[in-house]
Design a protein around this motif. Structure first.
Motif, PDB file in Angstrom:
ATOM      1  N   LYS A  22       7.708  37.400  59.529  1.00  0.00           N
ATOM      2  CA  LYS A  22       6.965  37.348  58.256  1.00  0.00           C
ATOM      3  C   LYS A  22       6.706  38.753  57.738  1.00  0.00           C
ATOM      4  O   LYS A  22       5.652  39.059  57.186  1.00  0.00           O
ATOM      5  N   THR A  23       7.712  39.627  57.925  1.00  0.00           N
ATOM      6  CA  THR A  23       7.624  40.994  57.402  1.00  0.00           C
ATOM      7  C   THR A  23       7.746  40.961  55.880  1.00  0.00           C
ATOM      8  O   THR A  23       8.482  40.143  55.326  1.00  0.00           O
ATOM      9  N   VAL A  24       7.017  41.842  55.213  1.00  0.00           N
ATOM     10  CA  VAL A  24       7.079  41.951  53.749  1.00  0.00           C
ATOM     11  C   VAL A  24       8.481  42.409  53.343  1.00  0.00           C
ATOM     12  O   VAL A  24       9.056  43.314  53.948  1.00  0.00           O
ATOM     13  N   GLU A  25       9.068  41.746  52.343  1.00  0.00           N
ATOM     14  CA  GLU A  25      10.357  42.177  51.787  1.00  0.00           C
ATOM     15  C   GLU A  25      10.079  43.002  50.519  1.00  0.00           C
ATOM     16  O   GLU A  25       9.280  42.598  49.678  1.00  0.00           O
ATOM     17  N   LEU A  26      10.720  44.146  50.392  1.00  0.00           N
ATOM     18  CA  LEU A  26      10.498  44.983  49.207  1.00  0.00           C
ATOM     19  C   LEU A  26      11.468  44.575  48.099  1.00  0.00           C
ATOM     20  O   LEU A  26      12.544  44.052  48.369  1.00  0.00           O
ATOM     21  N   MET A  27      11.094  44.820  46.857  1.00  0.00           N
ATOM     22  CA  MET A  27      11.929  44.450  45.705  1.00  0.00           C
ATOM     23  C   MET A  27      12.684  45.683  45.221  1.00  0.00           C
ATOM     24  O   MET A  27      12.664  46.018  44.035  1.00  0.00           O
ATOM     25  N   ASN A  28      13.316  46.431  46.156  1.00  0.00           N
ATOM     26  CA  ASN A  28      13.958  47.684  45.752  1.00  0.00           C
ATOM     27  C   ASN A  28      15.204  47.915  46.613  1.00  0.00           C
ATOM     28  O   ASN A  28      15.094  48.371  47.769  1.00  0.00           O
ATOM     29  N   PRO A  29      16.405  47.630  46.114  1.00  0.00           N
ATOM     30  CA  PRO A  29      17.639  47.795  46.906  1.00  0.00           C
ATOM     31  C   PRO A  29      17.875  49.246  47.324  1.00  0.00           C
ATOM     32  O   PRO A  29      18.507  49.501  48.349  1.00  0.00           O
ATOM     33  N   HIS A  30      17.341  50.191  46.575  1.00  0.00           N
ATOM     34  CA  HIS A  30      17.567  51.608  46.924  1.00  0.00           C
ATOM     35  C   HIS A  30      16.957  51.952  48.281  1.00  0.00           C
ATOM     36  O   HIS A  30      17.475  52.783  49.011  1.00  0.00           O
ATOM     37  N   LEU A  31      15.880  51.278  48.614  1.00  0.00           N
ATOM     38  CA  LEU A  31      15.216  51.604  49.879  1.00  0.00           C
ATOM     39  C   LEU A  31      16.038  51.113  51.071  1.00  0.00           C
ATOM     40  O   LEU A  31      15.833  51.534  52.199  1.00  0.00           O
ATOM     41  N   GLU A  32      16.988  50.207  50.815  1.00  0.00           N
ATOM     42  CA  GLU A  32      17.821  49.716  51.935  1.00  0.00           C
ATOM     43  C   GLU A  32      18.793  50.794  52.398  1.00  0.00           C
ATOM     44  O   GLU A  32      19.264  50.777  53.524  1.00  0.00           O
ATOM     45  N   THR A  33      19.080  51.740  51.522  1.00  0.00           N
ATOM     46  CA  THR A  33      20.046  52.792  51.925  1.00  0.00           C
ATOM     47  C   THR A  33      19.347  54.140  52.149  1.00  0.00           C
ATOM     48  O   THR A  33      19.941  55.049  52.697  1.00  0.00           O
ATOM     49  N   ALA A  34      18.063  54.249  51.771  1.00  0.00           N
ATOM     50  CA  ALA A  34      17.348  55.526  51.975  1.00  0.00           C
ATOM     51  C   ALA A  34      17.183  55.778  53.469  1.00  0.00           C
ATOM     52  O   ALA A  34      16.787  54.888  54.222  1.00  0.00           O
ATOM     53  N   ARG A  35      17.509  57.003  53.895  1.00  0.00           N
ATOM     54  CA  ARG A  35      17.440  57.330  55.331  1.00  0.00           C
ATOM     55  C   ARG A  35      15.989  57.590  55.764  1.00  0.00           C
ATOM     56  O   ARG A  35      15.600  57.347  56.883  1.00  0.00           O
ATOM     57  N   SER A  36      15.182  58.139  54.837  1.00  0.00           N
ATOM     58  CA  SER A  36      13.776  58.437  55.170  1.00  0.00           C
ATOM     59  C   SER A  36      12.925  58.154  53.935  1.00  0.00           C
ATOM     60  O   SER A  36      13.455  57.932  52.836  1.00  0.00           O
ATOM     61  N   ASP A  37      11.619  58.135  54.139  1.00  0.00           N
ATOM     62  CA  ASP A  37      10.738  57.855  53.005  1.00  0.00           C
ATOM     63  C   ASP A  37       9.381  58.511  53.285  1.00  0.00           C
ATOM     64  O   ASP A  37       8.716  58.170  54.261  1.00  0.00           O
ATOM     65  N   TYR A  38       8.991  59.461  52.452  1.00  0.00           N
ATOM     66  CA  TYR A  38       7.688  60.137  52.637  1.00  0.00           C
ATOM     67  C   TYR A  38       6.674  59.455  51.718  1.00  0.00           C
ATOM     68  O   TYR A  38       6.809  59.500  50.493  1.00  0.00           O
ATOM     69  N   LEU A  39       5.708  58.795  52.361  1.00  0.00           N
ATOM     70  CA  LEU A  39       4.639  58.144  51.584  1.00  0.00           C
ATOM     71  C   LEU A  39       3.645  59.246  51.211  1.00  0.00           C
ATOM     72  O   LEU A  39       2.636  59.469  51.890  1.00  0.00           O
ATOM     73  N   TYR A  40       3.980  59.950  50.159  1.00  0.00           N
ATOM     74  CA  TYR A  40       3.376  61.254  49.822  1.00  0.00           C
ATOM     75  C   TYR A  40       1.851  61.216  49.730  1.00  0.00           C
ATOM     76  O   TYR A  40       1.160  62.059  50.314  1.00  0.00           O
ATOM     77  N   HIS A  41       1.313  60.224  49.004  1.00  0.00           N
ATOM     78  CA  HIS A  41      -0.141  60.250  48.755  1.00  0.00           C
ATOM     79  C   HIS A  41      -0.935  59.823  49.999  1.00  0.00           C
ATOM     80  O   HIS A  41      -2.138  60.075  50.083  1.00  0.00           O
ATOM     81  N   LEU A  42      -0.219  59.192  50.937  1.00  0.00           N
ATOM     82  CA  LEU A  42      -0.890  58.812  52.194  1.00  0.00           C
ATOM     83  C   LEU A  42      -0.618  59.841  53.278  1.00  0.00           C
ATOM     84  O   LEU A  42      -1.135  59.756  54.381  1.00  0.00           O
ATOM     85  N   ASP A  43       0.271  60.795  52.958  1.00  0.00           N
ATOM     86  CA  ASP A  43       0.731  61.787  53.945  1.00  0.00           C
ATOM     87  C   ASP A  43       1.261  61.106  55.206  1.00  0.00           C
ATOM     88  O   ASP A  43       0.903  61.463  56.343  1.00  0.00           O
ATOM     89  N   ILE A  44       2.063  60.048  54.984  1.00  0.00           N
ATOM     90  CA  ILE A  44       2.714  59.347  56.105  1.00  0.00           C
ATOM     91  C   ILE A  44       4.219  59.472  55.908  1.00  0.00           C
ATOM     92  O   ILE A  44       4.766  59.014  54.892  1.00  0.00           O
ATOM     93  N   ASN A  45       4.887  60.104  56.889  1.00  0.00           N
ATOM     94  CA  ASN A  45       6.321  60.335  56.754  1.00  0.00           C
ATOM     95  C   ASN A  45       7.114  59.338  57.593  1.00  0.00           C
ATOM     96  O   ASN A  45       6.912  59.240  58.801  1.00  0.00           O
TER      97      ASN A  45
END
Ligand SMILES: O=P(O)(O)O[C@H]1O[C@H](CO)[C@@H](O)[C@H]1O
Ligand SMILES: O=c1cc[nH]c(=O)[nH]1
Length: 300
Positions: free
Chosen positions: A4-27
């Motif tokens: 029951k993991t949340v599915e995101l509505m963004n195909p670009h994130l399926e190919t992104a190698r990393s993701d910096y959650l900037y405002h949370l300072d979580i990399n």
């Protein structure tokens, strides 16, 4: 057990190698191996959000007691280095501040939904715990929002994307509302908890028909006609995040609820005249409702 993991509505994130959650300072250094994030946040079932860091800290302390979790000492703000939003973790619950209004809230909301996905949190619920103006209900009433209306009195959220107006539906989860009322309310609360429609505006003053802002180009009569129109639509409280919050969570398909306490009855005035002590007491009321709801949710 089904995933029951949340599915995101963004195909670009399926190919992104990393993701910096900037405002949370979580990399998220490697989106293909999020085990470290799963270890830190994978147990999260509920994210509570509210306008101020102090309220979220108070909520974290409150939830420690009723959820009987082992945390002790001064709550640690996990996002302090980000210098934007505050985040406290109490067992399977995150308490996160979101600032004033949809613009500020949407920034942290996108990042929190991505966090839920990367940490593989199961069947999470997002709850806003806030203050609002009431409409024909006494100050201190707790309102669980059903349909969220924008400042144009449409039950939708309108956002400019690539220079175009994009309009999305804005309803909160019916089962969350049902359970908030079924499990969150106690006959001895000493205040009323209702479910009703909510108007979420982009402005505290003119956008909510106040006549005490720096600008006002309408009469008291115009204002009362507008507020009566809101009331006729089943709106019983006014705040500044509901339509965006409902539309984003509804779009992504994650359960959400909006539980706010009224500080004023706008049919009787614009200025918030309760004392700061009364405001602090009122701000605790949604804690009781949401606390009982979460306790029940975690027992299931
Ligand atoms: O008390 P919070 O959660 O900030 O919510 C309400 O208070 C702020 C305005 O005073 C707006 O954010 C409105 O939505
Ligand atoms: O009247 C009010 C009170 C709190 N928050 C709002 O947005 N409006």
């Amino acid at each position: 057990m089904s995933d029951k993991t949340v599915e995101l509505m963004n195909p670009h994130l399926e190919t992104a190698r990393s993701d910096y959650l900037y405002h949370l300072d979580i990399n998220v250094a490697n989106t293909r191996d999020t085990s470290e994030l799963q270890n830190r946040f994978g147990d999260v079932r509920v994210i509570c959000m509210g306008g101020t860091g102090s309220r979220m800290r108070q909520l974290a302390l409150y939830l420690r007691d009723i959820l009987v979790v082992s945390e002790s000492g001064d709550p640690v703000d996990l996002c302090e280095r980000g210098n934007r939003y505050a985040m406290y973790k109490v067992g399977p619950v995150l308490c996160v501040s979101h600032g004033v209004g949809s613009s500020s809230f949407s920034v942290v909301l996108h990042e929190l939904i991505k966090l839920l996905k990367y940490a593989r949190c199961q069947d999470p619920v997002l709850l806003r715990i806030g203050t609002c103006g009431g409409l024909g209900v006494p100050p201190g009433t707790v309102v669980a929002s059903k349909n969220a209306f924008n400042g144009l009195l449409r039950n939708e959220h309108e956002i400019a994307i690539l220079g175009q107006r994009v309009v999305r539906p804005a309803q909160f989860s019916e089962d969350v509302i049902r359970d908030l009322l079924a499990f969150g309310v106690d006959a001895n609360d000493g205040f009323q908890t209702i479910s009703a429609n909510t108007m979420g505006t982009d402005c505290f003053y003119e956008g909510q028909g106040r006549t005490d802002g720096a600008i006002c180009e309408y009469s008291e009569k115009d204002k009362m006609e507008f507020l009566q129109k809101c009331h006729d639509l089943g709106i019983r409280n006014i705040e500044m995040e509901a339509s965006m919050f409902a539309s984003v969570t509804q779009k992504v398909g994650v359960k959400a609820g909006d539980v706010c306490v009224t500080l004023i009855d706008r049919l009787k005035g614009d200025q918030i005249t309760i004392t700061i002590d009364q405001k602090h007491e009122f701000e605790q009321r949604p804690f009781f409702v949401v606390g009982r709801y979460i306790k029940r949710l975690l027992q299931q």
